[in-house]
Design a protein around this motif. Structure first.
Motif, PDB file in Angstrom:
ATOM      1  N   LEU A   1      24.526  26.440  42.728  1.00 23.04           N
ATOM      2  CA  LEU A   1      23.386  25.872  43.467  1.00 23.04           C
ATOM      3  C   LEU A   1      23.135  26.501  44.822  1.00 23.04           C
ATOM      4  N   GLN A   2      24.222  26.898  45.520  1.00 20.81           N
ATOM      5  CA  GLN A   2      24.033  27.391  46.891  1.00 20.81           C
ATOM      6  C   GLN A   2      23.251  28.700  46.955  1.00 20.81           C
ATOM      7  N   PHE A   3      23.057  29.359  45.807  1.00 20.81           N
ATOM      8  CA  PHE A   3      22.305  30.618  45.803  1.00 20.81           C
ATOM      9  C   PHE A   3      20.806  30.407  45.563  1.00 20.81           C
ATOM     10  N   THR A   4      20.385  29.134  45.443  1.00 14.31           N
ATOM     11  CA  THR A   4      19.020  28.867  44.997  1.00 14.31           C
ATOM     12  C   THR A   4      17.951  29.437  45.924  1.00 14.31           C
ATOM     13  N   ASN A   5      18.061  29.184  47.241  1.00 12.51           N
ATOM     14  CA  ASN A   5      16.965  29.536  48.134  1.00 12.51           C
ATOM     15  C   ASN A   5      16.651  31.026  48.139  1.00 12.51           C
ATOM     16  N   PHE A   6      17.718  31.822  48.295  1.00 11.20           N
ATOM     17  CA  PHE A   6      17.491  33.268  48.333  1.00 11.20           C
ATOM     18  C   PHE A   6      16.934  33.779  47.014  1.00 11.20           C
ATOM     19  N   ASN A   7      17.416  33.197  45.892  1.00 11.41           N
ATOM     20  CA  ASN A   7      16.894  33.618  44.594  1.00 11.41           C
ATOM     21  C   ASN A   7      15.417  33.272  44.451  1.00 11.41           C
ATOM     22  N   ALA A   8      15.043  32.103  44.943  1.00 15.93           N
ATOM     23  CA  ALA A   8      13.634  31.708  44.861  1.00 15.93           C
ATOM     24  C   ALA A   8      12.771  32.688  45.665  1.00 15.93           C
ATOM     25  N   VAL A   9      13.259  33.060  46.861  1.00 17.06           N
ATOM     26  CA  VAL A   9      12.514  34.011  47.688  1.00 17.06           C
ATOM     27  C   VAL A   9      12.374  35.346  46.952  1.00 17.06           C
ATOM     28  N   ALA A  10      13.485  35.803  46.372  1.00 14.42           N
ATOM     29  CA  ALA A  10      13.463  37.081  45.673  1.00 14.42           C
ATOM     30  C   ALA A  10      12.465  37.049  44.517  1.00 14.42           C
ATOM     31  N   THR A  11      12.418  35.939  43.813  1.00 13.59           N
ATOM     32  CA  THR A  11      11.492  35.846  42.676  1.00 13.59           C
ATOM     33  C   THR A  11      10.035  35.884  43.143  1.00 13.59           C
ATOM     34  N   VAL A  12       9.740  35.150  44.217  1.00 13.18           N
ATOM     35  CA  VAL A  12       8.380  35.180  44.748  1.00 13.18           C
ATOM     36  C   VAL A  12       8.015  36.607  45.151  1.00 13.18           C
ATOM     37  N   GLY A  13       8.962  37.265  45.826  1.00 11.81           N
ATOM     38  CA  GLY A  13       8.735  38.649  46.240  1.00 11.81           C
ATOM     39  C   GLY A  13       8.487  39.552  45.042  1.00 11.81           C
ATOM     40  N   ALA A  14       9.261  39.370  43.973  1.00 15.51           N
ATOM     41  CA  ALA A  14       9.144  40.235  42.804  1.00 15.51           C
ATOM     42  C   ALA A  14       7.769  40.097  42.159  1.00 15.51           C
ATOM     43  N   PHE A  15       7.283  38.858  42.042  1.00 17.21           N
ATOM     44  CA  PHE A  15       5.953  38.682  41.439  1.00 17.21           C
ATOM     45  C   PHE A  15       4.863  39.265  42.339  1.00 17.21           C
ATOM     46  N   MET A  16       5.048  39.092  43.662  1.00 19.88           N
ATOM     47  CA  MET A  16       4.100  39.718  44.587  1.00 19.88           C
ATOM     48  C   MET A  16       4.105  41.230  44.417  1.00 19.88           C
ATOM     49  N   PHE A  17       5.307  41.784  44.295  1.00 22.41           N
ATOM     50  CA  PHE A  17       5.448  43.236  44.145  1.00 22.41           C
ATOM     51  C   PHE A  17       4.740  43.701  42.877  1.00 22.41           C
ATOM     52  N   GLY A  18       4.979  42.966  41.789  1.00 21.95           N
ATOM     53  CA  GLY A  18       4.365  43.342  40.513  1.00 21.95           C
ATOM     54  C   GLY A  18       2.852  43.327  40.603  1.00 21.95           C
ATOM     55  N   LEU A  19       2.304  42.243  41.193  1.00 21.96           N
ATOM     56  CA  LEU A  19       0.843  42.135  41.296  1.00 21.96           C
ATOM     57  C   LEU A  19       0.278  43.216  42.216  1.00 21.96           C
ATOM     58  N   SER A  20       1.033  43.546  43.275  1.00 26.39           N
ATOM     59  CA  SER A  20       0.545  44.563  44.211  1.00 26.39           C
ATOM     60  C   SER A  20       0.325  45.898  43.523  1.00 26.39           C
ATOM     61  N   GLN A  21       1.106  46.157  42.476  1.00 26.71           N
ATOM     62  CA  GLN A  21       0.965  47.449  41.808  1.00 26.71           C
ATOM     63  C   GLN A  21      -0.349  47.536  41.029  1.00 26.71           C
ATOM     64  N   LEU A  22      -0.958  46.377  40.753  1.00 21.35           N
ATOM     65  CA  LEU A  22      -2.289  46.404  40.126  1.00 21.35           C
ATOM     66  C   LEU A  22      -3.301  47.042  41.084  1.00 21.35           C
ATOM     67  N   VAL A  23      -3.086  46.814  42.388  1.00 17.07           N
ATOM     68  CA  VAL A  23      -3.948  47.455  43.385  1.00 17.07           C
ATOM     69  C   VAL A  23      -3.852  48.971  43.245  1.00 17.07           C
ATOM     70  N   PHE A  24      -2.609  49.436  43.040  1.00 15.40           N
ATOM     71  CA  PHE A  24      -2.348  50.872  42.886  1.00 15.40           C
ATOM     72  C   PHE A  24      -3.121  51.431  41.684  1.00 15.40           C
ATOM     73  N   VAL A  25      -3.022  50.707  40.563  1.00 17.33           N
ATOM     74  CA  VAL A  25      -3.705  51.161  39.340  1.00 17.33           C
ATOM     75  C   VAL A  25      -5.217  51.184  39.581  1.00 17.33           C
ATOM     76  N   TRP A  26      -5.719  50.111  40.196  1.00 20.12           N
ATOM     77  CA  TRP A  26      -7.155  50.052  40.458  1.00 20.12           C
ATOM     78  C   TRP A  26      -7.595  51.189  41.377  1.00 20.12           C
ATOM     79  N   LEU A  27      -6.733  51.476  42.370  1.00 20.44           N
ATOM     80  CA  LEU A  27      -7.050  52.560  43.300  1.00 20.44           C
ATOM     81  C   LEU A  27      -7.146  53.893  42.557  1.00 20.44           C
ATOM     82  N   ILE A  28      -6.202  54.140  41.669  1.00 15.54           N
ATOM     83  CA  ILE A  28      -6.209  55.417  40.934  1.00 15.54           C
ATOM     84  C   ILE A  28      -7.455  55.507  40.054  1.00 15.54           C
ATOM     85  N   ILE A  29      -7.733  54.417  39.300  1.00 11.94           N
ATOM     86  CA  ILE A  29      -8.884  54.451  38.393  1.00 11.94           C
ATOM     87  C   ILE A  29     -10.171  54.639  39.182  1.00 11.94           C
ATOM     88  N   SER A  30     -10.326  53.868  40.266  1.00  8.42           N
ATOM     89  CA  SER A  30     -11.597  53.942  40.995  1.00  8.42           C
ATOM     90  C   SER A  30     -11.748  55.294  41.695  1.00  8.42           C
TER      91      SER A  30
END
Lengths: 291, 529
Positions: free
Chosen positions: B461-490
């Motif tokens: 249980l004591q690892f919960t907070n940092f793991n939650a932060v990491a997960t939020v960061g990971a999804f943000m990171f993944g979505l940010s790469q869509l910007v990259f793809v859009w930039l290349i296509i456009s």
């Protein structure tokens, strides 16, 4: 060829790489399914092998035709030479992995299993009756890995094969000299002898394996000694087989007069490969059979 | 010189591709086409490997088994690692090499164009083999990307065989690709382009190609031994037959450690091209950059057992591998120093490639320092197999290798496409990526130091907070790469046309060509002063 302008030949397009990729796919898929005892696996494997053979005929054929029609300049020849050297280097590293496994087990892990180097507990807790020796005939767990009755001898077939391969190294050099002097008949004889020696080596290695399986009870699954023996000599034998096939191809190309005394990269590449196989054998003779 | 370039197109050679449509790409021998295919393949696989990572992060958002079974979790860690290493970073770097090396050394193409195409088309084949394991009966490979014996031999699922042959194919592809690169660099340089005048990117790829040819065959040997142990009763990794499972780790890491330099050295090369351009200076200490790269490559062969400090190897070996590992910090430090030295008193312009390059220097250095911590044997007894290790290698691979690739795309995309991207969009992509990746990976240092093991689907249980932060960061990171793809296509579709030089004070042969360069370039080699 030398009066051509210095333009590096770049083919317009080629379908052989795509054919080769498809061949590799079916080849490996068939192999995997074969390992998993799938009923149609062998057919997929053979289809893959046939596609690969077709690709090699076609691709090498293209290259030979381009070379014969004078499309290649000096730089192309150099490209081929450099790439062949690095290809052989990659082969050296592949054999290096298996030699590494041989040295690691012989020098480190087998003695450790017998308690050497502060590994007393490994010895006491796993197989307290195990003693280290090489060739390893009594494995730590004899019920799972039944060791061979005796080690493979060194002064019989192995020595004969050493003489055969070293002689083939001489004959291919004589063939090369004959090619450089433009003596076609001598070239064909020496190159033919090299092929013959390659075949003799393979037959005699087959005989050695038969001897191992029937008389010594030495099999792939007889522990680390026979594991390293069969994997090292087996991969070497596979390379001799490929080398012999390449020697045969160059023999036919010599007969057709494809090579001139100045321009004969394919011949030299095959002889480099053959010398490499030769050197690997010497190391095998020393470290697998002899010491 | 651009006149010479124009002249070369008056030959009877055709100007464009030999075929149209699908055939153009399948049968091509053109280094630019092949480079593009490598890069697109890597970009697609970045999202595939990223999706696997997001499954891992989603599961770890909260303690307890939430979304996937432990076995599936293990398959995800395995596939994430294999895909990212062999099908994202390596192909992307090879794609950059394909596009850039002939342009940078004034060569008409790669030296062996057909082999080049074969190297690429083996990749989708390998992907088909390994990818199929997620869809066939039984579990896919589930022992981590390092596939240690006996997990992959005695206890490996049947699908392991697919992975073994996929590795063989990936090895074949990268060895052939590297032979091509070495031959091109040694044999097709324009007159006057001596070795010590070559752009650093070309140098780093020359050394990387050497590493690939040296160690991929060793990996092939390792998986062959696995295959033999699995199906033919050999005893390589079976102590009962006199073999040793730890030997697998030795052979694997003899490949594996040079492999991490294979992933990062070309990125070093990219950074060494970009920083001088945007500092309006020449690179500081060119010779030392070359020597440092070579030293790193040579040292990488004698450090492998630092991955194995807790396996019970002899103390003398631990000390040897600790010191050699620390020694690598010297040439790496030289590189970081020289990048900073290049920026020192330069007229800095923080355009998108430079932003990524500066972030690379800072964040990669964090990964380097945590590596130095891991190299200390007694400390590693604590860190081994914790999230600290995960944090360490993600800092060298994400803001290291991956940022190297993104820097290269931002730097050379206008050259390749002839069009300039939106700097606003690029800045958005940069800041979203940098923030989210630190959000993802920085907390992992703390998790690891606090003792959270890696490769587990559940945690205390004591690892919960940092793991939650990491997960939020990971999804943000993944979505940010869509910007990259859009930039290349456009950009490719509707970017603003750009000049041959593209950047102010850009340097090197590629900038003497029009943007985009014609289909065939340097058919008559340029002369380099």
């Amino acid at each position: 060829m030398s009066n051509k302008p210095d333009i590096y030949y770049v083919p317009e397009s080629s379908h052989w790489p795509a054919v080769g990729a498809a061949g590799l796919f079916f080849f490996f898929l068939g192999l995997i399914m074969w390992l998993h005892h799938h009923p149609v696996a062998e057919y997929i494997f053979y289809v893959g092998a046939l596609i690969l053979a077709y690709m090699m005929f076609g691709w090498f054929g293209d290259v030979i035709r381009e070379s014969q029609s004078g499309l290649y300049d000096k730089r192309m020849d150099k490209s081929f030479r450099i790439s062949m050297m690095w290809f052989i280097f990659s082969e050296v590293m592949f054999f290096g992995a298996f030699f590494g496994a041989l040295f690691y087990t012989r020098v480190l892990s087998v003695p450790w299993l017998a308690g050497a180097g502060h590994q007393e507990f490994t010895h006491m807790l796993l197989w307290p009756n195990f003693t280290a020796h090489w060739p390893l005939l009594l494995n730590p767990d004899q019920s799972q890995f039944l060791g061979p009755k005796a080690a493979m001898g060194v002064w019989g077939i192995a020595t004969f094969n050493t003489i055969v391969l070293l002689t083939s190294g001489v004959t291919i050099t004589l063939a090369h000299w004959a090619l450089k002097k433009g003596e076609r008949n001598k070239l064909l004889i020496w190159q033919g002898l090299t092929v013959l020696l390659g075949i003799i080596f393979l037959i005699s290695q087959g005989h050695e394996y038969y001897h191992a399986y029937t008389e010594l009870d030495m099999r792939l699954n007889s522990g680390i000694y026979s594991t390293t023996f069969f994997m090292l000599t087996g991969f070497h034998g596979a390379h001799v087989t490929i080398g012999t096939i390449m020697l045969m191809v160059t023999w036919f190309r010599c007969k057709k007069g494809h090579f001139t005394n100045e321009n004969h990269f394919a011949f030299e590449a095959v002889s480099w490969y053959w010398h490499f196989v030769d050197i690997v054998w010497l190391l095998l003779f020393i470290f697998v059979y002899w010491l | 010189m651009s006149d010479a370039v124009m002249d070369s197109h008056d030959h009877d050679h055709h100007h464009g591709p030999a075929h149209k449509g699908f055939k153009r790409w399948l049968f091509t021998t053109n280094h630019k086409d092949i480079g593009t295919m490598y890069l697109i393949f890597a970009l697609v696989m970045l999202f595939v490997g990223g999706a696997f990572a997001l499954v891992i992060r989603a599961e770890l958002f909260m303690p307890g088994l939430q979304i996937v079974s432990p076995d599936y979790f293990n398959q995800m860690t395995t596939m994430h690692g294999l895909v990212m290493v062999f099908m994202v970073i390596m192909p992307a770097m090879t794609g950059l090499a394909n596009w850039q090396i002939p342009l940078m050394i004034g060569a008409p193409d790669m030296a062996l164009p057909r082999l080049n195409n074969w190297s690429f088309w083996i990749l989708p084949i390998a992907l088909a083999l390994i990818g199929s394991t997620l869809f066939i009966d039984g579990p896919g490979p589930n022992f981590g990307w390092t596939f240690y014996a006996p997990l992959s031999t005695t206890y490996g699922p049947p699908s392991t065989d697919y992975m073994i042959f996929a590795i063989h194919l990936l090895g074949l592809s990268s060895i052939m690709g590297s032979i091509n690169i070495i031959v091109t660099i040694f044999n097709l340089r324009a007159p006057g382009m001596t070795l010590m005048k070559m752009p650093i990117f070309v140098w780093t790829w020359l050394i990387t190609a050497f590493l690939i040819i040296a160690v991929m065959p060793v990996l092939a040997g390792a998986v062959t031994m696995m295959l033999m142990d699995r199906h033919f009763g050999t005893a390589f990794f079976e102590a009962g037959g006199g073999g040793d499972p730890v030997m697998f780790q030795h052979i694997f890491w003899f490949f594996g450690h040079p492999e991490v330099y294979i992933l990062i050295l070309p990125a070093f090369g990219v950074i060494s091209e970009v920083i001088p351009t945007f500092s309006s200076k020449k690179i500081f200490g060119y010779r030392f950059m070359v020597y440092a790269t070579a030293s790193i490559a040579i040292l990488s062969f004698v450090v492998w057992a630092h991955h194995m400090f807790t396996t019970g190897i002899p103390l003398a070996a631990e000390l040897f591998f600790m010191y050699t590992t620390m020694l690598i910090a010297v040439p790496t430090g030289i590189k970081v120093f020289n990048w900073v030295g290049t920026m020192w008193r330069g007229a800095l312009r923080f355009e998108p490639p430079m932003l990524f390059a500066v972030a690379f220097v800072i964040l990669f250095t964090i990964g380097g320092f945590s590596g130095l911590m891991l190299s200390i044997v007694p400390a590693d007894y604590q860190y081994q197999d914790t999230y600290f290790v995960v944090a360490h290698f993600h800092y060298v691979l994400v803001p290291g290798a991956l940022f190297g690739i993104m820097t290269a795309v931002y730097y050379w995309l206008p050259k390749w496409s002839g069009k300039m991207y939106s700097h606003k969009l690029a800045n958005w992509h940069f800041w979203l990526t940098v923030i989210s990746l630190n959000l993802t990976f920085f907390p992992m240092h703390f998790l690891g130091l606090a003792g959270m093991p890696r490769r587990i689907p559940d945690y205390a249980l004591q690892f919960t907070n940092f793991n939650a932060v990491a997960t939020v960061g990971a999804f943000m990171f993944g979505l940010s790469q869509l910007v990259f793809v859009w930039l290349i296509i456009s950009t490719v579709r509707s970017g603003k046309p750009t000049t041959p030089e593209v950047w102010e004070s850009s340097h090197g042969l590629e900038w003497t060509l029009p943007s985009p360069p014609p289909y065939h370039t340097f058919e008559t080699p340029p002369h380099v002063e």
